[in-house]
Write an enzyme that holds these catalytic residues in place. Structure first.
Site, PDB file in Angstrom:
ATOM      1  N   ARG A  36       0.840  -1.217   0.000  1.00  0.00           N
ATOM      2  CA  ARG A  36       0.000   0.000   0.000  1.00  0.00           C
ATOM      3  C   ARG A  36       0.876   1.269   0.000  1.00  0.00           C
ATOM      4  O   ARG A  36       0.563   2.262   0.660  1.00  0.00           O
ATOM      5  CB  ARG A  36      -0.937   0.034   1.215  1.00  0.00           C
ATOM      6  N   SER A  63     -10.962  -0.821   2.815  1.00  0.00           N
ATOM      7  CA  SER A  63     -10.259  -0.952   4.107  1.00  0.00           C
ATOM      8  C   SER A  63      -9.901   0.446   4.597  1.00  0.00           C
ATOM      9  O   SER A  63      -9.218   1.185   3.887  1.00  0.00           O
ATOM     10  CB  SER A  63      -8.969  -1.753   3.952  1.00  0.00           C
ATOM     11  N   GLU A 119      -5.365   3.835   5.792  1.00  0.00           N
ATOM     12  CA  GLU A 119      -5.050   3.693   4.368  1.00  0.00           C
ATOM     13  C   GLU A 119      -5.747   4.814   3.592  1.00  0.00           C
ATOM     14  O   GLU A 119      -5.199   5.347   2.623  1.00  0.00           O
ATOM     15  CB  GLU A 119      -5.556   2.334   3.874  1.00  0.00           C
TER      16      GLU A 119
HETATM   17  P1  FAD Z   1      -9.061   8.574  -5.475  1.00  0.00           P
HETATM   18  O1  FAD Z   1      -9.719   8.125  -4.218  1.00  0.00           O
HETATM   19  O2  FAD Z   1      -9.785   9.504  -6.355  1.00  0.00           O
HETATM   20  O3  FAD Z   1      -7.631   9.170  -5.113  1.00  0.00           O
HETATM   21  C1  FAD Z   1      -6.803   8.535  -4.172  1.00  0.00           C
HETATM   22  C2  FAD Z   1      -5.510   9.363  -4.003  1.00  0.00           C
HETATM   23  O4  FAD Z   1      -4.781   9.340  -5.227  1.00  0.00           O
HETATM   24  C3  FAD Z   1      -5.776  10.836  -3.720  1.00  0.00           C
HETATM   25  O5  FAD Z   1      -4.752  11.282  -2.891  1.00  0.00           O
HETATM   26  C4  FAD Z   1      -5.695  11.492  -5.095  1.00  0.00           C
HETATM   27  O6  FAD Z   1      -5.326  12.856  -5.019  1.00  0.00           O
HETATM   28  C5  FAD Z   1      -4.617  10.662  -5.765  1.00  0.00           C
HETATM   29  N1  FAD Z   1      -4.792  10.526  -7.226  1.00  0.00           N
HETATM   30  C6  FAD Z   1      -5.805   9.916  -7.876  1.00  0.00           C
HETATM   31  N2  FAD Z   1      -5.579   9.903  -9.203  1.00  0.00           N
HETATM   32  C7  FAD Z   1      -4.403  10.532  -9.399  1.00  0.00           C
HETATM   33  C8  FAD Z   1      -3.626  10.826 -10.562  1.00  0.00           C
HETATM   34  N3  FAD Z   1      -4.007  10.490 -11.788  1.00  0.00           N
HETATM   35  N4  FAD Z   1      -2.443  11.480 -10.390  1.00  0.00           N
HETATM   36  C9  FAD Z   1      -2.020  11.834  -9.149  1.00  0.00           C
HETATM   37  N5  FAD Z   1      -2.718  11.584  -8.016  1.00  0.00           N
HETATM   38  C10 FAD Z   1      -3.896  10.941  -8.140  1.00  0.00           C
HETATM   39  N6  FAD Z   1      -7.733  -0.840  -2.597  1.00  0.00           N
HETATM   40  C11 FAD Z   1      -6.888  -1.895  -2.705  1.00  0.00           C
HETATM   41  O7  FAD Z   1      -5.674  -1.728  -2.809  1.00  0.00           O
HETATM   42  N7  FAD Z   1      -7.367  -3.187  -2.692  1.00  0.00           N
HETATM   43  C12 FAD Z   1      -8.680  -3.471  -2.581  1.00  0.00           C
HETATM   44  O8  FAD Z   1      -9.073  -4.627  -2.574  1.00  0.00           O
HETATM   45  C13 FAD Z   1      -9.595  -2.374  -2.466  1.00  0.00           C
HETATM   46  N8  FAD Z   1     -10.912  -2.597  -2.319  1.00  0.00           N
HETATM   47  C14 FAD Z   1     -11.766  -1.537  -2.191  1.00  0.00           C
HETATM   48  C15 FAD Z   1     -13.142  -1.818  -2.042  1.00  0.00           C
HETATM   49  C16 FAD Z   1     -14.055  -0.771  -1.915  1.00  0.00           C
HETATM   50  C17 FAD Z   1     -15.526  -1.087  -1.762  1.00  0.00           C
HETATM   51  C18 FAD Z   1     -13.587   0.578  -1.969  1.00  0.00           C
HETATM   52  C19 FAD Z   1     -14.578   1.708  -1.881  1.00  0.00           C
HETATM   53  C20 FAD Z   1     -12.236   0.855  -2.095  1.00  0.00           C
HETATM   54  C21 FAD Z   1     -11.310  -0.204  -2.213  1.00  0.00           C
HETATM   55  N9  FAD Z   1      -9.933   0.024  -2.339  1.00  0.00           N
HETATM   56  C22 FAD Z   1      -9.072  -1.045  -2.484  1.00  0.00           C
HETATM   57  C23 FAD Z   1      -9.389   1.401  -2.319  1.00  0.00           C
HETATM   58  C24 FAD Z   1      -9.474   2.117  -3.692  1.00  0.00           C
HETATM   59  O9  FAD Z   1     -10.348   1.439  -4.556  1.00  0.00           O
HETATM   60  C25 FAD Z   1      -8.106   2.242  -4.366  1.00  0.00           C
HETATM   61  O10 FAD Z   1      -7.217   2.956  -3.543  1.00  0.00           O
HETATM   62  C26 FAD Z   1      -8.192   2.940  -5.728  1.00  0.00           C
HETATM   63  O11 FAD Z   1      -6.974   2.796  -6.428  1.00  0.00           O
HETATM   64  C27 FAD Z   1      -8.530   4.435  -5.613  1.00  0.00           C
HETATM   65  O12 FAD Z   1      -8.810   4.914  -6.918  1.00  0.00           O
HETATM   66  P2  FAD Z   1      -9.560   6.306  -7.136  1.00  0.00           P
HETATM   67  O13 FAD Z   1      -9.511   6.616  -8.590  1.00  0.00           O
HETATM   68  O14 FAD Z   1     -10.907   6.264  -6.544  1.00  0.00           O
HETATM   69  O15 FAD Z   1      -8.616   7.285  -6.320  1.00  0.00           O
HETATM   70  N1  EPU Z   2     -11.055 -10.854   9.794  1.00  0.00           N
HETATM   71  C1  EPU Z   2     -11.808 -11.027  10.915  1.00  0.00           C
HETATM   72  N2  EPU Z   2     -12.856 -10.175  11.115  1.00  0.00           N
HETATM   73  C2  EPU Z   2     -13.159  -9.166  10.247  1.00  0.00           C
HETATM   74  C3  EPU Z   2     -12.369  -8.989   9.099  1.00  0.00           C
HETATM   75  C4  EPU Z   2     -11.305  -9.854   8.889  1.00  0.00           C
HETATM   76  O1  EPU Z   2     -11.558 -11.912  11.725  1.00  0.00           O
HETATM   77  O2  EPU Z   2     -14.121  -8.439  10.507  1.00  0.00           O
HETATM   78  C5  EPU Z   2      -9.948 -11.788   9.542  1.00  0.00           C
HETATM   79  C6  EPU Z   2     -10.286 -12.750   8.381  1.00  0.00           C
HETATM   80  O3  EPU Z   2     -11.000 -13.862   8.820  1.00  0.00           O
HETATM   81  C7  EPU Z   2      -8.910 -13.093   7.853  1.00  0.00           C
HETATM   82  C8  EPU Z   2      -8.105 -11.813   8.100  1.00  0.00           C
HETATM   83  O4  EPU Z   2      -8.804 -11.081   9.105  1.00  0.00           O
HETATM   84  O5  EPU Z   2      -8.341 -14.127   8.606  1.00  0.00           O
HETATM   85  C9  EPU Z   2      -7.920 -10.974   6.844  1.00  0.00           C
HETATM   86  O6  EPU Z   2      -9.196 -10.620   6.315  1.00  0.00           O
HETATM   87  P1  EPU Z   2      -9.479 -10.496   4.746  1.00  0.00           P
HETATM   88  O7  EPU Z   2      -8.952 -11.696   4.039  1.00  0.00           O
HETATM   89  O8  EPU Z   2     -10.907 -10.146   4.565  1.00  0.00           O
HETATM   90  O9  EPU Z   2      -8.550  -9.324   4.245  1.00  0.00           O
HETATM   91  P2  EPU Z   2      -8.182  -7.927   4.901  1.00  0.00           P
HETATM   92  O10 EPU Z   2      -6.822  -8.019   5.488  1.00  0.00           O
HETATM   93  O11 EPU Z   2      -9.269  -7.454   5.780  1.00  0.00           O
HETATM   94  C10 EPU Z   2      -7.018  -7.110   2.730  1.00  0.00           C
HETATM   95  C11 EPU Z   2      -6.920  -5.805   1.991  1.00  0.00           C
HETATM   96  C12 EPU Z   2      -8.136  -5.632   1.079  1.00  0.00           C
HETATM   97  C13 EPU Z   2      -8.153  -6.785   0.074  1.00  0.00           C
HETATM   98  C14 EPU Z   2      -8.234  -8.104   0.849  1.00  0.00           C
HETATM   99  C15 EPU Z   2      -8.151  -9.314  -0.052  1.00  0.00           C
HETATM  100  C16 EPU Z   2      -5.635  -4.242   3.324  1.00  0.00           C
HETATM  101  C17 EPU Z   2      -5.669  -3.064   4.219  1.00  0.00           C
HETATM  102  N3  EPU Z   2      -6.834  -4.700   2.918  1.00  0.00           N
HETATM  103  O12 EPU Z   2      -8.147  -7.011   3.571  1.00  0.00           O
HETATM  104  O13 EPU Z   2      -7.988  -4.411   0.369  1.00  0.00           O
HETATM  105  O14 EPU Z   2      -9.256  -6.673  -0.795  1.00  0.00           O
HETATM  106  O15 EPU Z   2      -7.127  -8.187   1.789  1.00  0.00           O
HETATM  107  O16 EPU Z   2      -6.849  -9.472  -0.519  1.00  0.00           O
HETATM  108  O17 EPU Z   2      -4.553  -4.719   2.988  1.00  0.00           O
HETATM  109  C18 EPU Z   2      -8.466  -2.070   0.537  1.00  0.00           C
HETATM  110  O18 EPU Z   2      -7.249  -1.905   0.566  1.00  0.00           O
HETATM  111  O19 EPU Z   2      -9.295  -1.122   0.530  1.00  0.00           O
HETATM  112  C19 EPU Z   2      -8.985  -3.438   0.494  1.00  0.00           C
HETATM  113  C20 EPU Z   2     -10.289  -3.737   0.544  1.00  0.00           C
END
Ligand code: FAD
Ligand code: EPU
Length: 344
Positions: free
Chosen positions: A163, A233, A329
C-alpha cells in the site's frame, strides 16, 4: 472545459459524505491539465486530482480545485512473450480488468472489482487476493502541469511496497499520473494463494473463473459504495516486530499473522478490530461494517466528523488491547491539502 464553482463533493467520493469544493473541473487531456494550472482565476489555489474518490475522506470543505482525471485511451501491443498495455489514467480500473479478460489477456483477474481509476492504482499499489498492481506494472507516466515537465518512471523507480509507492512521498507533490503501462505475460500462471481461491483447481482454472470467484467473494464481504458509502479498508494491515506478533499469537493462537520480511510480521487489522467487539459499532451515522470490521461506512447520513470519531475509537481500542498502532489507508483531505487522523 466546464468549471463549476462551490460544488458538492458528495457524488465525487465513495464515502458520499457532505463536503464542498471551491471548484471542480474535468481534465480529458494533458493540454487540459496545463490549462487548469494556468487559469488566472485558479492558478494560486491548491489542486487535488481525483479519480473516483474511492480512497478519500474529505474532513472539511476543500478550498481549492478538484480536478477529475478523465484521461482516456487504451493501446495494446504484443511481443512474443507479453501483452503490453498503455492505459489512460482516467479509465475505470474494473472495466479495464473485465475488458482484458474478455480479450483473452489474463493477469489482472485477482484485482477485479476494485473501485477507482487506473491512474490511482500505482499510488497505493492496489492489491487483493494474492496479487499487487506492481507485479503487472511496466511503467507510470507523469506530468507536472505547473512546469509542463513529463517523465516515465520504470517499475523499479516507483518504489512499490505494501500500500505504498514513491507517489505518496513529497518528491511527487505537484505531479499527476497520466498513463500506466502494463506487462502481462502470455505464459500465464494462476495465483490461488489467497485462502478462498485455494479451493480452485490450479490445473484447470481459467482467468475468467478466478475473475468470477474474486467478484463473488468481494460482493459477499464488502459493502457496495452505491448502496452504503465507504472507502474499502479504512486502515492498513499493521506491520509489527515479529517478536511482538509472536507474543500476541501465544496469547491468541487463532490470530492471523503473515511473514513480512526482516524480522517483521503483518497482522490482520480486521481481526484485531473484530476482537475488540467493534463490528457494527456506531458513531452518529458512521458504522463499522458488520461483515468486515476493517471497513468503516456511511450507514446513515454520516458526517466526516462521525467517521473521524469512529476511526479514533477503533485506533484507541486496538492500541489498548493489543499494543498495536493502526494507520489509515484512506487519504484524509483538509481545506488546503492532505491531513491525517492524528491531526483531527
Ligand atoms: P481517489 O480516491 O480519487 O484518489 C486517491 C488518491 O490518489 C488521492 O490522494 C488522489 O489525489 C490521488 N490521485 C488519484 N488519481 C491521481 C492521478 N491520476 N495522479 C495523481 N494523483 C492521483 N484498494 C486496494 O488496494 N485493494 C482493494 O481490494 C480495495 N478494495 C476496495 C473496495 C471498496 C468497496 C472501496 C470503496 C475501495 C477499495 N480500495 C481497495 C481502495 C481504492 O479502490 C483504491 O485505492 C483505488 O486505487 C482508488 O482509486 P480512485 O480513482 O478512486 O482514487
Ligand atoms: N477478519 C476477521 N474479522 C473481520 C475482518 C477480517 O476476523 O471483521 C480476519 C479474516 O477472517 C482473515 C483476516 O482477518 O483471517 C484478513 O481478512 P481479509 O482476508 O478479509 O482481508 P483484509 O486483510 O481485511 C485485505 C486488503 C483488502 C483486500 C483483501 C483481499 C488491506 C488493508 N486490505 O483485507 O484491500 O481486498 O485483503 O486481498 O490490505 C483495501 O485496501 O481497501 C482493500 C479492501
Amino acid at each position: 472545459m466546464k468549471w463549476l464553482s462551490d460544488v458538492s463533493l458528495t457524488p465525487h467520493h465513495t464515502f458520499g459524505l457532505p463536503a464542498h469544493a471551491h471548484a471542480v473541473v474535468e481534465a480529458h487531456s494533458i493540454a487540459d491539465l496545463y490549462a487548469i494550472w494556468q487559469h488566472p482565476d485558479y492558478a494560486s489555489l491548491p489542486k487535488l486530482v481525483v479519480g473516483e474518490g474511492s480512497n478519500l475522506l474529505f474532513c472539511e470543505d476543500y478550498a481549492g480545485v478538484v480536478v477529475l482525471n478523465r484521461l482516456s485511451g487504451l493501446e495494446v501491443e504484443e511481443t512474443p512473450h507479453d501483452y503490453l498495455l498503455h492505459v489512460g489514467a482516467g479509465q475505470s480500473w474494473h472495466q479495464l480488468v473485465a475488458w482484458t479478460i474478455e480479450q483473452g489477456i489474463p493477469g489482472l483477474e485477482n484485482l477485479a472489482l476494485i473501485p477507482g481509476c487506473v491512474g490511482a492504482a500505482p499510488i497505493q499499489n492496489i492489491g487483493a487476493y494474492g496479487v499487487e498492481f506492481c507485479e503487472r506494472c511496466a511503467y507510470v507516466d507523469i506530468v507536472n502541469p505547473r512546469t509542463q515537465e513529463t517523465r516515465r518512471l520504470t517499475r523499479e523507480a516507483c518504489q512499490f511496497g505494501y500500500r505504498d509507492s514513491i507517489f505518496k512521498t513529497d518528491a511527487m507533490t505537484g505531479w499527476v499520473i497520466t498513463q500506466v503501462g502494463f506487462r502481462l505475460a502470455k505464459a500465464w500462471q494462476p495465483v490461488l494463494k489467497y485462502g478462498a481461491l485455494a479451493d480452485l483447481n490450479g490445473e484447470q482454472v481459467s482467468a475468467q473463473t478466478i475473475f468470477d470467484a474474486v467478484c463473488a467473494i468481494r460482493q459477499a464481504k464488502l459493502p457496495d459504495p452505491r448502496e452504503c458509502g465507504n472507502a474499502g479498508s479504512f486502515f492498513k494491515n499493521p506491520v509489527v516486530d515479529a517478536q511482538h506478533a509472536q507474543t500476541l499469537q501465544t496469547r491468541y493462537p487463532e490470530m492471523p499473522m503473515y511473514p513480512a520480511g526482516e524480522g517483521k510480521a503483518k497482522l490482520a487489522a480486521g481481526w484485531l478490530i473484530d476482537q475488540c467487539g467493534l463490528k457494527g459499532a456506531r458513531q452518529g451515522g458512521a458504522r463499522v461494517h458488520p461483515k468486515q470490521a476493517l471497513v468503516l461506512t456511511n450507514a446513515d447520513h454520516a458526517t466526516s466528523e462521525d467517521v473521524v470519531q469512529l476511526a479514533k475509537r477503533v485506533v484507541d481500542e486496538v492500541q489498548a488491547r493489543f499494543g498495536v498502532t493502526l494507520h489509515h489507508e484512506v487519504r484524509f483531505m483538509g481545506a488546503q491539502g492532505e491531513t491525517t487522523l492524528e491531526a483531527q
